[in-house]
Design an enzyme around this catalytic site. Structure first.
Site, PDB file in Angstrom:
ATOM      1  CG  ASP A   1      -1.606   1.125   1.373  1.00 42.69           C
ATOM      2  OD1 ASP A   1      -2.106   1.848   0.176  1.00 42.69           O
ATOM      3  OD2 ASP A   1      -3.268   0.246   2.049  1.00 42.69           O
TER       4      ASP A   1
ATOM      5  CG  ASP B   1      -3.076   4.081  -3.053  1.00 41.43           C
ATOM      6  OD1 ASP B   1      -4.008   3.160  -2.991  1.00 41.43           O
ATOM      7  OD2 ASP B   1      -3.517   4.538  -2.389  1.00 41.43           O
ATOM      8  CD  GLU B   2      -5.772  -0.287  -0.957  1.00 43.88           C
ATOM      9  OE1 GLU B   2      -5.736  -1.486  -0.106  1.00 43.88           O
ATOM     10  OE2 GLU B   2      -6.719   0.438  -0.901  1.00 43.88           O
TER      11      GLU B   2
END
Length: 397
Positions: A13, A103-104
DNA sequence: TCTGGGGTCCTAGGACCC
DNA sequence: TCTGGGGTCCTAGGACCC
């Protein structure tokens, strides 16, 4: 050798993603509180978080909490590029990558022990690579289940690494506040708080029947399982979006039906353009409304045939909006959104050549108008049925 | 301090079919 | 005329996530 039951799932993350990209690209922002987005906070750096700024917070409040923050407009293209670069590193680490958002992602490194070493070593290398090659801080949680890996990364943030050993799982999990559980938001947390339940351990001691009576069958069973760290879901590669949408917030002032129709046309155009670019078609049009009191409503309609054409999808959206107009006029409107669900692959129906497919011809004309004159000209043209420089077929009603 | 834009999953009732 | 159980699809709402 691979031992089933090992902690082999990584949750990776990126930290304060948009704000970190801004700090990476402008050295003057490093070490300073950074807020991305003006009207509301889309993302903020840890320096800003330390002052109480949170994402989704109103811009005015954020500036009051942190007057010396640097506020920058979002640069989506830069974030998309950074995300691609990071996901390339993910996929270079293991083929078993499940993206969760820009973003993860989850990474399953269970089969890599002989090749790449234990998960801890892999996670250390992954963080170093993202730092060196993309210039961004990233936190990694490692555990036996997806759920616990995500909890671990949340606890380890920012710029951290945390491995939860299989024999210490409940010891790690049970002292945490319930809000740490994936799927426990404000409503569920409040219901639990009423019963004086604050930690995951207290949830675990409740018993499934009690949780079900408190939260409903689905949420109750789900929460009971998580509190005991039961989460059998595997890391899934290649999951595809099941809906695509666009929305637009409106001020509280009154809006005429013509204004709303213009916004609607622009939204449908945005969505269908993205669908065509992605090669997807869809059948269900959903109109999303938010009234002046910020309550929400949705209206949906399902077409017989999937399509990515503006014409039929806009027609359906317009019909939904027309039907909702009395309510809109009575209650006021502050947001309008459109999404298309029931998405299918397009391959089953190859696009027809233009001379046999007026819908595709219309879309090509629309795209050309937008490219030459911009989307506001396009919206005007669609509304007025006029030709801003090109032959434009009329939209179906 | 009035609150953006993009999604996912679950529930529940009614229609409809076998 | 009354009575079933099971399954799928559609619609609407709600909670949650980044």
């Amino acid at each position: 050798m691979f031992v089933s039951g090992d902690a082999t799932i990584l949750h990776a993350d990126l930290d304060a993603f948009y704000a970190s990209v801004e700090q990476r690209d402008d050295p003057r922002l490093r070490g300073r509180p950074v807020i991305v987005g003006g009207g509301v906070v889309l993302a903020c750096s840890y320096e800003a978080k330390a002052r109480g700024v949170r994402s989704a917070m109103g811009g005015r409040q954020a500036r009051r909490l942190c007057p010396d923050a640097v506020v920058v407009p979002p640069r989506m293209a830069a974030y998309t590029a950074a995300s691609r670069a990071v996901f390339e590193i993910f996929r270079g680490t293991t083929p078993l990558v499940e993206g969760l958002s820009i973003d993860e992602a989850f990474l399953d490194v269970g089969g890599l022990r002989r090749l790449a070493g234990p998960p801890l070593d892999i996670a250390v290398r992954l963080r170093r690579e993202v730092g060196e090659r993309v210039g961004l801080p990233i936190t990694v949680g490692v555990a036996r289940t997806k759920f616990l890996a995500k909890v671990a990364s949340g606890v380890a943030k920012p710029d951290g690494l945390l491995v939860v050993a299989p024999d210490r799982e409940l010891e790690f999990l049970h002292p945490l506040p319930v809000e740490r559980l994936w799927g426990v938001g404000p409503v569920t947390a409040a219901k639990l708080r009423e019963r004086r339940i604050r930690t995951v351990g207290q949830v675990a001691r409740l018993g499934e029947a009690t949780l079900v009576s408190l939260l409903g069958a689905g949420a109750g069973r789900h929460l009971h399982a998580l509190a005991h760290n039961r989460d059998p879901r595997p890391v899934q590669v290649g999951r595809r979006r099941s809906s695509m949408g666009a929305q637009h917030a409106l001020g509280r002032e009154p809006h005429s039906p013509a204004d709303l129709d213009a916004v609607l046309a622009g939204l449908v155009d945005r969505v269908t353009r993205r669908m065509r670019a992605a090669g997807r078609t869809g059948r269900t049009v959903m109109l999303r409304l938010r009234f002046a009191d910020y309550t929400r409503a949705t209206r949906s309609h399902t077409l017989v045939k999937p399509t990515a054409q503006t014409g039929p999808l806009l027609a359906a959206a317009r019909a939904l909006l027309r039907a909702a107009l009395p309510e809109v006029e009575a209650r006021g409107i502050t947001l309008i959104g459109v999404s298309v669900g029931n998405l299918d692959d397009r391959h089953e129906q190859p696009p027809l050549p233009f001379d046999r497919d007026p819908g595709a011809e219309l879309d090509a004309a629309v795209d050309a108008v937008r490219d030459r004159f911009g989307s506001s000209a396009l919206t005007r043209a669609v509304l007025l049925g006029r030709d801003p420089g090109l032959e434009m077929p009329r939209l179906p009603d």
